[in-house]
Design a protein around this motif. Structure first.
Motif, PDB file in Angstrom:
ATOM      1  N   THR A  13       0.799  -1.226   0.000  1.00 44.69           N
ATOM      2  CA  THR A  13       0.000   0.000   0.000  1.00 44.69           C
ATOM      3  C   THR A  13       0.825   1.267   0.000  1.00 44.69           C
ATOM      4  N   ASN A  14       2.142   1.192   0.274  1.00 43.70           N
ATOM      5  CA  ASN A  14       2.949   2.411   0.311  1.00 43.70           C
ATOM      6  C   ASN A  14       2.917   3.135  -1.026  1.00 43.70           C
ATOM      7  N   ASP A  15       2.503   4.382  -0.949  1.00 42.27           N
ATOM      8  CA  ASP A  15       2.456   5.239  -2.160  1.00 42.27           C
ATOM      9  C   ASP A  15       1.671   4.556  -3.273  1.00 42.27           C
ATOM     10  N   ARG A  16       0.525   3.913  -2.911  1.00 43.48           N
ATOM     11  CA  ARG A  16      -0.216   3.163  -3.911  1.00 43.48           C
ATOM     12  C   ARG A  16      -0.843   4.098  -4.950  1.00 43.48           C
ATOM     13  N   GLU A  17      -1.434   5.211  -4.466  1.00 40.63           N
ATOM     14  CA  GLU A  17      -2.071   6.135  -5.406  1.00 40.63           C
ATOM     15  C   GLU A  17      -1.042   6.787  -6.325  1.00 40.63           C
ATOM     16  N   THR A  18       0.096   7.169  -5.727  1.00 35.43           N
ATOM     17  CA  THR A  18       1.152   7.770  -6.555  1.00 35.43           C
ATOM     18  C   THR A  18       1.671   6.779  -7.578  1.00 35.43           C
ATOM     19  N   THR A  19       1.847   5.535  -7.133  1.00 41.26           N
ATOM     20  CA  THR A  19       2.328   4.491  -8.041  1.00 41.26           C
ATOM     21  C   THR A  19       1.337   4.261  -9.164  1.00 41.26           C
ATOM     22  N   TYR A  20       0.031   4.264  -8.819  1.00 38.77           N
ATOM     23  CA  TYR A  20      -0.983   4.026  -9.845  1.00 38.77           C
ATOM     24  C   TYR A  20      -0.998   5.159 -10.860  1.00 38.77           C
ATOM     25  N   THR A  21      -0.845   6.415 -10.365  1.00 35.36           N
ATOM     26  CA  THR A  21      -0.795   7.554 -11.292  1.00 35.36           C
ATOM     27  C   THR A  21       0.429   7.474 -12.179  1.00 35.36           C
ATOM     28  N   ASN A  22       1.560   7.123 -11.602  1.00 39.55           N
ATOM     29  CA  ASN A  22       2.781   6.992 -12.398  1.00 39.55           C
ATOM     30  C   ASN A  22       2.645   5.879 -13.435  1.00 39.55           C
ATOM     31  N   GLU A  23       1.950   4.792 -13.047  1.00 40.43           N
ATOM     32  CA  GLU A  23       1.742   3.700 -13.988  1.00 40.43           C
ATOM     33  C   GLU A  23       0.897   4.168 -15.173  1.00 40.43           C
ATOM     34  N   LYS A  24      -0.125   4.996 -14.875  1.00 37.41           N
ATOM     35  CA  LYS A  24      -0.947   5.514 -15.974  1.00 37.41           C
ATOM     36  C   LYS A  24      -0.114   6.372 -16.923  1.00 37.41           C
ATOM     37  N   ASP A  25       0.698   7.279 -16.347  1.00 32.99           N
ATOM     38  CA  ASP A  25       1.559   8.110 -17.204  1.00 32.99           C
ATOM     39  C   ASP A  25       2.541   7.247 -17.980  1.00 32.99           C
ATOM     40  N   LEU A  26       3.070   6.226 -17.327  1.00 35.95           N
ATOM     41  CA  LEU A  26       4.033   5.361 -17.982  1.00 35.95           C
ATOM     42  C   LEU A  26       3.394   4.600 -19.135  1.00 35.95           C
ATOM     43  N   GLU A  27       2.149   4.155 -18.959  1.00 42.60           N
ATOM     44  CA  GLU A  27       1.454   3.452 -20.036  1.00 42.60           C
ATOM     45  C   GLU A  27       1.266   4.379 -21.246  1.00 42.60           C
ATOM     46  N   GLY A  28       0.945   5.662 -20.957  1.00 47.34           N
ATOM     47  CA  GLY A  28       0.815   6.614 -22.067  1.00 47.34           C
ATOM     48  C   GLY A  28       2.123   6.812 -22.801  1.00 47.34           C
ATOM     49  N   ASP A  29       3.214   6.935 -22.057  1.00 53.20           N
ATOM     50  CA  ASP A  29       4.519   7.099 -22.690  1.00 53.20           C
ATOM     51  C   ASP A  29       4.897   5.862 -23.498  1.00 53.20           C
ATOM     52  N   ARG A  30       4.561   4.670 -22.952  1.00 57.35           N
ATOM     53  CA  ARG A  30       4.868   3.453 -23.687  1.00 57.35           C
ATOM     54  C   ARG A  30       4.081   3.386 -24.992  1.00 57.35           C
ATOM     55  N   PHE A  31       2.832   3.839 -24.948  1.00 53.16           N
ATOM     56  CA  PHE A  31       2.022   3.835 -26.177  1.00 53.16           C
ATOM     57  C   PHE A  31       2.624   4.770 -27.224  1.00 53.16           C
ATOM     58  N   LEU A  32       2.996   5.978 -26.803  1.00 53.79           N
ATOM     59  CA  LEU A  32       3.587   6.919 -27.746  1.00 53.79           C
ATOM     60  C   LEU A  32       4.934   6.409 -28.255  1.00 53.79           C
ATOM     61  N   ALA A  33       5.693   5.712 -27.378  1.00 59.72           N
ATOM     62  CA  ALA A  33       6.974   5.164 -27.828  1.00 59.72           C
ATOM     63  C   ALA A  33       6.764   4.103 -28.901  1.00 59.72           C
ATOM     64  N   THR A  34       5.694   3.316 -28.754  1.00 59.76           N
ATOM     65  CA  THR A  34       5.385   2.297 -29.770  1.00 59.76           C
ATOM     66  C   THR A  34       5.010   2.952 -31.093  1.00 59.76           C
ATOM     67  N   ILE A  35       4.239   4.047 -31.034  1.00 55.13           N
ATOM     68  CA  ILE A  35       3.818   4.743 -32.253  1.00 55.13           C
ATOM     69  C   ILE A  35       5.027   5.361 -32.961  1.00 55.13           C
ATOM     70  N   THR A  36       5.857   6.032 -32.194  1.00 56.37           N
ATOM     71  CA  THR A  36       7.014   6.701 -32.821  1.00 56.37           C
ATOM     72  C   THR A  36       8.029   5.700 -33.364  1.00 56.37           C
ATOM     73  N   ALA A  37       8.094   4.526 -32.769  1.00 56.71           N
ATOM     74  CA  ALA A  37       9.057   3.521 -33.239  1.00 56.71           C
ATOM     75  C   ALA A  37       8.733   3.074 -34.654  1.00 56.71           C
ATOM     76  N   SER A  38       7.442   3.026 -34.987  1.00 53.10           N
ATOM     77  CA  SER A  38       7.054   2.568 -36.327  1.00 53.10           C
ATOM     78  C   SER A  38       6.770   3.710 -37.296  1.00 53.10           C
ATOM     79  N   THR A  39       6.835   4.960 -36.834  1.00 49.74           N
ATOM     80  CA  THR A  39       6.529   6.112 -37.729  1.00 49.74           C
ATOM     81  C   THR A  39       7.681   7.105 -37.716  1.00 49.74           C
ATOM     82  N   CYS A  40       7.939   7.760 -36.612  1.00 51.33           N
ATOM     83  CA  CYS A  40       8.897   8.855 -36.560  1.00 51.33           C
ATOM     84  C   CYS A  40      10.345   8.401 -36.740  1.00 51.33           C
ATOM     85  N   GLN A  41      10.647   7.148 -36.338  1.00 49.80           N
ATOM     86  CA  GLN A  41      12.023   6.682 -36.456  1.00 49.80           C
ATOM     87  C   GLN A  41      12.497   6.651 -37.908  1.00 49.80           C
ATOM     88  N   LYS A  42      11.549   6.503 -38.839  1.00 50.24           N
ATOM     89  CA  LYS A  42      11.923   6.422 -40.255  1.00 50.24           C
ATOM     90  C   LYS A  42      11.767   7.761 -40.964  1.00 50.24           C
TER      91      LYS A  42
END
Length: 829
Positions: free
Chosen positions: A376-405
């Motif tokens: 439970t330590n910092d559970r809400e903060t961890t959950y918020t960070n996980e949400k932001d991290l999921e968004g960054d991972r999604f954008l990283a997947t998009i840029t890997a197949s589009t912007c990298q080229k």
């Protein structure tokens, strides 16, 4: 009038003097501690006590012709403490040379022969535990016969018989010494002595006293003084039973050693009995018992040459007894069953065991608390960070197949990072909401040369992204469920540890008062055990007599206890089986309030299985819970769902877990069922049977109603059903109930049935207020019938109504006044 300065000076001198006693007391205790350690070092570790016993047994004899003590003593020491065998042998030889020099060859041959035969028998015999007594038996017999043959040249029938008797005594003494020698060669453990150990120890001491036969001090026999001193010690330590036993055994051994001491058995036994009966008078009372016993035997006994010598021997024993420290007698009493000191020692030992157990349970509680915190330590903060991290991972997947080229990659993601990130995030947000909006697309088009490729890739990758988010959410829910469960277990184990530390207080005087009061009333009872005298939480166990049954217990004993304890006492409802002769009956404090409940239910369309389930459960001795659960839909599936919900709730609540933690755990379990959407409502009411304070917890359920006289009030709280959202946010509504209040709980089918009524809650309050009956079952049936009638006989949904009536517990049987017992009872309690 005292001068101010003089008073201050006097006070200062008194204060200094008082403080001066503290170091003196500490020094005295330190000195006594050193003395005890020194005594233990000299007598036990160095073996001085063992040496003294060996010397006395080496010169001990029976009827001046039998010497069975030395060899069994040496054999027992050799087996129990082999490193002390040489010391024991030396002591025996010293005693033999001192008192029975002519018996020295017999002792030497016996010890050497025992060592040879014991090793031989131990090798040959299957049952090795018999090797020692058999070796002593054979060695003693052969040594006696050999010495007789060498000294006399022949062995008569008399010598054969005496050799057999001596060997038999040696065998028995060996078994006795095996039991008693550990008491003088080891530091005693904190446990009581068995009856066999006490008898064996007395025989050992009496055998040692036989070595003092022939010692005369101013005309007084040393063995007589020591024997009576021993009786005095045990009579004070153990009472009449132990005192008489010690007297009989000691007198028997002394009479075997010398026929002239035969009268000692009756004298010592009688003195031990009288002294034990007078032990409440402490040393003076026990000494008086010895004097009376000695005087009677001396005046009327046979074979006494002089009564004055016998009385003087008792006086000498009393003098030694009065000089004996009280702590030494208390130390002896700790190991004698039945004594107050033994009871205190046992309580101290049990308290130690209880504290150790409670400490281990508390450590487990801390462990579960720590594990819960790790989830439970910092559970809400961890959950918020996980949400932001999921968004960054999604954008990283998009840029890997589009912007990298793309040839403009450096420009977009190095020189204009913030603007590019904001544009991509806006497009991602639009896709999450359904489709890309024109504003976001125009902005992306102005910023990127391949906008269509970005949008297309995002739409293709959005499905896997949502799946990852679902798994992450379920993982978070699992962590929350585990944390809540660990927290609940930690709380339960903490409460359990506190319960362990509660000990049964001693209520000896109260038990005697209750027993005497009930017996004087003419009711035959046996043992009375008082476990608790706290008001409203009394617990007493009474063993009923032959002619006393449950009816007498309810109508007579319980009202008498109510009068004695000034509390409403009843027979424990859990003890409802027929009472047989001599059965123990439990009497407890009655609850301030009692609860009667009735329920009525019907399934949709008159089917057999309803999606609603209800339960009424006792939570320990002081709380009562009523619950209704409505599974989603109708039929068997909904029925099983609501039934499982109530069963899980009942198990959690009865285990001691807090209701909030229990409900949150249930919600987490239901929300984790990703393969099916099964939701349940819960309407839970918990009533405190001592105060009538009531807690209402409503999760997706309908309002409840409280009828007090002609007034009806509602209790409601708007919360979603369990399993819909991950975090069950619910409020606990508290109300104070009163005597004769009616609590009405119902499922949503009762409200949905009256479709043409606009204000259903107001209509339900009016129906309830107009009902004249106060019987819970009758009201439940009438309410259900009224709803069905208003619905034109149609049952479009499952319907359940539960009515609970709270009543002040009125004693069925009036108190039987026992006024003379009440003041003393509570003064001592």
């Amino acid at each position: 009038m005292i001068h101010k300065e003089t008073g201050q000076g006097t006070f200062a001198r008194v204060t200094v003097g008082t403080d001066g006693f503290i170091p003196l007391k500490q020094r005295w205790m330190q000195l006594m501690s050193k003395f005890e350690k020194g005594t233990e070092l000299v007598f036990l570790k160095w073996g001085v006590l063992l040496f003294i016993v060996g010397v006395m047994l080496g010169r001990a004899a029976i009827l001046s012709d039998l010497y069975p003590f030395a060899l069994p003593f040496f054999a027992a020491v050799f087996v129990l403490k082999k490193n002390r065998a040489l010391l024991a042998a030396t002591a025996i030889l010293v005693g033999t040379i001192w008192g029975l020099t002519f018996n020295l060859p017999h002792v030497l041959i016996g010890m050497v022969g025992f060592l040879v035969l014991y090793k031989l028998f131990k090798t040959l015999m299957i049952q090795t535990r018999w090797a020692l007594p058999v070796a002593v038996l054979v060695t003693s017999f052969l040594a006696r016969i050999a010495i007789t043959y060498v000294s006399m040249g022949t062995v008569t029938q008399y010598h054969w018989m005496m050799g057999a008797i001596e060997a038999g005594l040696a065998l028995m003494l060996t078994m006795i010494f095996l039991q008693s020698l550990p008491l003088i060669t080891h530091k005693r453990k904190q446990r009581s002595l068995k009856s066999e150990e006490i008898i064996c120890f007395i025989i050992l001491i009496a055998s040692v006293m036989t070595g003092a036969i022939g010692w005369v001090i101013y005309g007084l026999g040393a063995e007589h003084i020591l024997a009576r001193y021993l009786v005095l010690l045990f009579a004070l330590a153990g009472g009449a039973t132990i005192g008489a036993t010690v007297g009989v055994v000691t007198g028997l051994v002394l009479s075997l050693a010398a026929v002239v001491n035969l009268y000692q058995m009756s004298l010592l036994a009688f003195a031990g009995l009288l002294g034990g009966l007078l032990k409440d008078g402490n040393k003076i009372g026990v000494s008086a018992g010895l004097l009376v016993g000695t005087a009677l035997i001396a005046l009327y006994g046979q074979g006494l040459s002089s009564a004055g010598i016998t009385v003087m021997e008792s006086v000498a024993a009393i003098a030694l007894f009065l000089l004996t420290p009280k702590s030494a007698i208390q130390y002896m009493a700790k190991y004698v069953p039945g004594t107050t000191e033994h009871s205190k020692e046992q309580q101290r030992y049990m308290r130690k065991i209880r504290d150790v157990t409670a400490a281990r349970v508390e450590r487990f509680s801390d462990l579960f608390q720590t594990l819960s915190s790790s989830f439970t330590n910092d559970r809400e903060t961890t959950y918020t960070n996980e949400k932001d991290l999921e968004g960054d991972r999604f954008l990283a997947t998009i840029t890997a197949s589009t912007c990298q080229k793309c040839f403009r990659k450096e420009t977009c993601w190095a020189e204009r990072f913030d603007t590019t990130y904001d544009v991509m995030e806006d497009v991602m947000t639009d896709i999450e909401q359904g489709d890309v909006q024109k504003g976001s697309y125009d902005r992306l088009k102005r910023h990127c040369i391949y906008p269509d490729r970005i949008v297309k890739t995002m739409k293709e990758q959005w499905g896997p992204h949502e799946l990852r988010k679902t798994y992450a959410k379920q993982l978070e829910e699992s962590r929350r469920l585990v944390a809540d469960q660990l927290q609940g277990v930690s709380q339960v184990m903490g409460e359990f540890a506190r319960e362990i530390q509660k000990e049964k207080e001693t209520h000896d005087s109260q038990e005697e008062q209750i027993h005497e009061a009930i017996q004087e009333a003419g009711i035959d009872i046996g043992q009375v055990d008082v476990y608790n005298l706290t008001p409203r939480d009394v617990r007493v166990e009474i063993e009923l007599g032959e002619d006393v049954g449950r009816e007498e217990a309810e109508k007579l004993i319980a009202p008498m206890l109510s009068g004695i304890l000034n509390d409403h006492i009843i027979v424990d409802p859990e003890n409802d089986e027929d009472v047989e002769d001599g059965k123990v009956m439990n009497f407890v404090s009655a609850k301030t309030y009692t609860v009667d409940s009735g329920a009525a239910t019907v399934a949709q369309g008159g089917a057999w299985l309803s999606g609603d389930n209800h339960a009424a459960m006792q939570l320990g001795f002081g709380k009562f819970a009523v619950a209704i659960s409505d599974g989603m839909g109708n039929g068997k599936k909904a029925h099983d769902e609501s039934k499982a919900t109530l069963k899980l709730l009942e198990n959690l609540l009865q285990s001691g877990i807090d209701e909030k933690v229990a409900i949150q755990s249930m919600n987490s379990v239901l929300s984790l069922r990703a393969d099916e959407e099964m939701f349940s409502t819960l309407d839970l009411t918990i009533i405190d049977l001592q105060t009538a304070d009531t807690s209402f917890i409503k999760i997706g359920s309908m309002p409840s109603f409280i009828k007090r006289g002609g007034q009806v009030s509602s209790v409601e709280s708007g919360n979603l059903p369990m399993g819909i959202i991950s975090e069950a946010n619910f409020d606990v509504v508290s109300r104070s109930m009163q005597d004769e209040d009616l609590l009405i709980m119902m499922s949503d089918g009762m409200f949905d049935g009256v479709k043409h009524v606009e204000n259903k809650e107001r209509w339900m309050r009016r129906i309830i207020s107009e009902m004249e009956t106060e019987d819970p079952q009758t009201m439940s049936d009438l309410l259900l019938e009224e709803v069905i009638r208003v619905s034109d006989g149609k049952i479009d949904d499952d319907m359940t109504v539960v009515v609970t009536k709270i009543r002040r517990n009125t004693p069925r049987w009036a108190k039987i006044p026992m006024q003379k017992w009440v003041p003393q009872m509570y003064k001592e309690a």
